[in-house]
Scaffold this motif. Structure first.
Motif, short mmCIF file in Angstrom:
data_model
loop_
_atom_site.label_atom_id
_atom_site.label_comp_id
_atom_site.label_asym_id
_atom_site.label_seq_id
_atom_site.Cartn_x
_atom_site.Cartn_y
_atom_site.Cartn_z
N PRO A 1 0.81 -1.14 0.05
CA PRO A 1 0.13 -0.10 -0.11
C PRO A 1 0.80 1.39 0.09
O PRO A 1 2.25 1.14 0.21
CB PRO A 1 -0.77 -0.04 1.10
CG PRO A 1 0.09 -0.95 2.22
CD PRO A 1 0.82 -1.75 1.30
N ASP A 2 0.14 2.30 -0.25
CA ASP A 2 0.75 3.49 -0.18
C ASP A 2 1.39 3.89 1.25
O ASP A 2 0.62 3.40 2.17
CB ASP A 2 -0.18 4.82 -0.53
CG ASP A 2 -0.63 4.68 -1.85
OD1 ASP A 2 0.28 4.10 -2.80
OD2 ASP A 2 -1.77 5.14 -2.14
N PRO A 3 2.44 4.73 1.45
CA PRO A 3 2.82 5.21 2.64
C PRO A 3 1.69 5.60 3.68
O PRO A 3 1.78 5.56 4.87
CB PRO A 3 3.98 6.33 2.60
CG PRO A 3 4.46 5.81 0.86
CD PRO A 3 3.17 5.41 0.25
N ALA A 4 0.76 6.23 2.95
CA ALA A 4 -0.48 6.96 3.73
C ALA A 4 -1.08 5.68 4.64
O ALA A 4 -1.81 6.02 5.61
CB ALA A 4 -1.50 7.80 2.99
N SER A 5 -0.65 4.40 4.27
CA SER A 5 -1.67 3.38 4.85
C SER A 5 -0.68 2.70 6.09
O SER A 5 -0.76 1.67 6.48
CB SER A 5 -1.96 2.40 4.03
OG SER A 5 -3.15 2.77 3.23
N PHE A 6 0.54 3.33 6.19
CA PHE A 6 1.41 2.83 7.35
C PHE A 6 1.06 3.50 8.52
O PHE A 6 1.35 4.41 8.74
CB PHE A 6 3.03 3.48 7.11
CG PHE A 6 3.39 2.69 5.67
CD1 PHE A 6 2.91 1.93 4.89
CD2 PHE A 6 4.72 3.31 5.33
CE1 PHE A 6 3.38 1.37 3.82
CE2 PHE A 6 5.35 2.97 4.01
CZ PHE A 6 4.67 2.00 3.23
N ARG A 7 0.46 2.61 9.34
CA ARG A 7 -0.05 3.12 10.56
C ARG A 7 0.19 2.13 11.75
O ARG A 7 0.72 0.86 11.48
CB ARG A 7 -1.46 3.17 10.64
CG ARG A 7 -2.18 3.96 9.48
CD ARG A 7 -1.79 5.41 9.63
NE ARG A 7 -2.43 6.26 8.42
CZ ARG A 7 -3.56 6.76 8.50
NH1 ARG A 7 -4.23 6.81 9.60
NH2 ARG A 7 -4.03 7.36 7.34
N THR A 8 0.33 2.72 13.12
CA THR A 8 0.45 1.72 14.39
C THR A 8 -0.66 0.73 14.41
O THR A 8 -1.81 1.09 14.11
CB THR A 8 0.74 2.36 15.33
OG1 THR A 8 -0.46 3.15 15.78
CG2 THR A 8 2.10 3.45 15.46
N VAL A 9 -0.24 -0.31 14.92
CA VAL A 9 -1.32 -1.44 15.27
C VAL A 9 -2.25 -0.99 16.27
O VAL A 9 -3.42 -0.78 16.22
CB VAL A 9 -0.59 -2.59 16.07
CG1 VAL A 9 -1.55 -3.55 16.59
CG2 VAL A 9 0.22 -3.20 15.16
N ALA A 10 -1.77 0.13 17.06
CA ALA A 10 -2.61 0.86 18.22
C ALA A 10 -3.52 1.70 17.58
O ALA A 10 -4.83 1.78 17.82
CB ALA A 10 -1.66 1.52 19.17
#
Ligand SMILES: NC(=O)c1ccc[n+]([C@@H]2O[C@H](COP(=O)([O-])OP(=O)(O)OC[C@H]3O[C@@H](n4cnc5c(N)ncnc54)[C@H](O)[C@@H]3O)[C@@H](O)[C@H]2O)c1
Length: 340
Positions: A245-254
């Motif tokens: 996915p795009d970097p905008a979809s890199f999110r923490t598990v929390a």
């Protein structure tokens, strides 16, 4: 077109079976029996398949005979032991399935003249994780700290070696990451754990809440596999392909668990598990430029949509809606979002 999906009783395999059928293809499957409560069972997929072969891919002879009988045009190989923690518990089973099982499928394809293209699914975890901030590109070195990652890196190298040594039908390697969507029942994955806890009113213990992961809806990943299959059929491409996915979809598990809990509604909640856990890779992201530029692939769902669709699926099925109907409705909505 006649597709053979290995691993069709699993999470991705069930979605792929329905996606292919919605696109007008005939689908056969080869895998072990489904897990209890799986999407395969909930959606009654056995009645929708041309062939439903329950074969252990560690058995080369049986795999070859089954693939020859099915005589598909295209093979999507996904059958695997896909869990990092299970690979620590049983490294032999993981290696035999993921490495020798892949060899069985390669041999079976070579012995089946009808097959015109093959997509061999590995993972983002095949890359040697050197902690680089930029996404990994297809030419980066492979590695693998845990048994699962190592087994998939071996499978990836095996496929390249096979193609270099023996040629055969156009064969691509698809490397994707963490995918999410309704109907995953695997142990030790975030969303199945969350939904089990939310539905039973229990707080969910999460192992690595601060870990950043690239989140992608399963349909976007599968759409990439099918674009790759089309390009292979056209004789246009070869080699490995990242679908991340795009970097905008890199999110923490929390952050992801917070959004899922809010969408589920009170009293859904989670907490940090604390304690020691086996090593799992830190952030590892893919650079999917090659797939975007050469296949015209892109994610149709952004982070929020991917989480919304996943929670919505689980809530509707929990409320008694048909898993098959909910899945097909999401596939139709996905197809309405574009052609690439
Ligand atoms: N789900 C993810 O986030 C993710 C991420 C990266 C890569 N992958 C890869 O995608 C593929 C599918 O993953 P999934 O999440 O659907 O897994 P899953 O566990 O839901 O399904 C695995 C499938 O493989 C079959 N299988 C396992 N061992 C087998 C054996 N010995 N012989 C025959 N069939 C066997 C199972 O019966 C099942 O149909 C795997 O290759 C996995 O490594 C998944």
């Amino acid at each position: 077109m006649r597709y053979l999906v290995t691993g069709h009783t699993g999470f991705k395999g069930s979605w792929l079976t329905l996606l292919l059928q919605q696109r007008g293809h005939k689908v056969s499957g080869l895998a072990l029996d489904p897990e209890p409560g799986s999407l395969f069972e909930l959606a009654g997929l056995d009645s929708m398949l041309n062939d439903d072969a329950r074969i252990d891919i560690r058995d080369g002879e049986a795999t070859r005979a089954a693939v020859r009988d099915i005589a598909p045009d295209i093979v999507i190989h996904m059958a695997a032991q896909p869990l990092v923690r299970a690979s620590y518990a049983d490294p032999r089973w993981t290696m035999e399935t993921n490495v020798m099982g892949t060899l069985s499928v390669l041999e079976a394809i070579a012995a089946t003249p009808s097959v015109r293209a093959a997509v061999m699914v590995t993972t983002d975890k095949v890359y040697r994780n050197v902690g680089q901030a930029d996404g990994y590109v297809e030419s980066d070195a492979l590695g693998g700290h845990d048994p699962y990652s190592a087994s998939k890196a071996m499978a990836d190298i095996l496929v390249s070696s096979w193609v270099d040594s023996f040629g055969g039908c156009p064969t691509g390697i698809a490397r994707a990451g963490n995918v999410i969507g309704g109907g995953d029942v695997s142990a030790d994955r975030l969303f199945p754990d969350l939904f089990r806890g939310f539905a039973s009113g229990q707080s969910v213990a999460i192992r690595y809440p601060e870990a950043v992961r690239p989140w992608q809806h399963v349909l976007d990943c599968l759409n990439g596999y099918l674009l790759l299959a089309d390009a292979l059929l056209a004789g246009a491409v070869t080699g490995p392909w990242n679908f991340g996915p795009d970097p905008a979809s890199f999110r923490t598990v929390a952050e992801t668990a917070d959004l899922a809990a809010a969408l589920w509604g009170a009293p859904a909640t989670w907490e940090s598990a604390g304690g020691d856990h086996p090593h799992e890779a830190g952030l590892l992201t893919l650079d999917a430029s090659r797939a975007r530029e050469e296949l015209g692939w892109h994610d149709r769902l952004d982070f929020d949509e991917a989480i919304h669709w996943t929670v919505d699926w689980a809530k509707r099925v929990e409320a008694g809606d048909s898993a098959r109907d909910v899945t097909i409705a999401q596939i139709e909505a996905f197809e309405g979002k574009g052609t690439a």
